[in-house]
Design a protein around this motif. Sequence first.
Motif, mmCIF file in Angstrom:
data_model
loop_
_atom_site.group_PDB
_atom_site.id
_atom_site.type_symbol
_atom_site.label_atom_id
_atom_site.label_comp_id
_atom_site.label_asym_id
_atom_site.label_seq_id
_atom_site.Cartn_x
_atom_site.Cartn_y
_atom_site.Cartn_z
ATOM 1 N N VAL A 36 23.220 39.560 41.305
ATOM 2 C CA VAL A 36 23.937 40.116 40.160
ATOM 3 C C VAL A 36 24.319 41.549 40.504
ATOM 4 O O VAL A 36 23.665 42.199 41.321
ATOM 5 C CB VAL A 36 23.105 40.082 38.853
ATOM 6 N N LYS A 37 25.393 42.011 39.892
ATOM 7 C CA LYS A 37 25.814 43.395 40.083
ATOM 8 C C LYS A 37 26.396 43.907 38.776
ATOM 9 O O LYS A 37 26.803 43.127 37.908
ATOM 10 C CB LYS A 37 26.836 43.520 41.207
ATOM 11 N N LYS A 38 26.423 45.218 38.646
ATOM 12 C CA LYS A 38 27.027 45.821 37.466
ATOM 13 C C LYS A 38 28.531 45.610 37.537
ATOM 14 O O LYS A 38 29.132 45.738 38.591
ATOM 15 C CB LYS A 38 26.716 47.310 37.409
ATOM 16 N N GLY A 39 29.119 45.248 36.390
ATOM 17 C CA GLY A 39 30.561 45.063 36.342
ATOM 18 C C GLY A 39 30.967 44.134 35.227
ATOM 19 O O GLY A 39 30.136 43.521 34.564
ATOM 20 N N GLY A 40 32.237 44.022 35.018
ATOM 21 C CA GLY A 40 32.767 43.144 33.989
ATOM 22 C C GLY A 40 32.629 43.730 32.595
ATOM 23 O O GLY A 40 31.930 44.715 32.378
ATOM 24 N N CYS A 41 33.272 43.107 31.633
ATOM 25 C CA CYS A 41 33.297 43.654 30.273
ATOM 26 C C CYS A 41 31.960 43.510 29.547
ATOM 27 O O CYS A 41 31.678 44.266 28.625
ATOM 28 C CB CYS A 41 34.431 43.035 29.464
#
Length: 120
Positions: A36-41
């Motif tokens: 998982v990574k930080k990002g998206g709405c």
Amino acid sequence: MFGISGKQAVSITDKAAAQIAKLMDKDGHQGLRIGVKKGGCAGMEYTMDYVTEVDPLDEVVEQDGARVMIAPMAQMFLFGTEIDYEVSLLESGFKFRNPNVVDACGCGESIKFDENISVT
């Protein structure tokens, strides 16, 4: 790392296992690493990468010729997730049924976890 004795970190449906095994055979990959990574709405996004070498810190799940590695940072977020592979008229791809997700964006590409789980 975050496992429960006798229980796999994630489960893989038969369709997902067949697709992962097919991808592994195609170019001689060792499997797929999920993270998982930080990002998206909604705040976080799943990642999937081909693996040529297994990291000793990865959690490894094997089923029917398929091998999935879970990146160390993602293990607490993915524990209990079912990985499926779906095909429809408009799209095909891996689907994650994750009990740790509390919200998702409308397109389904971005997810939000319980605020008690933090990414460092």
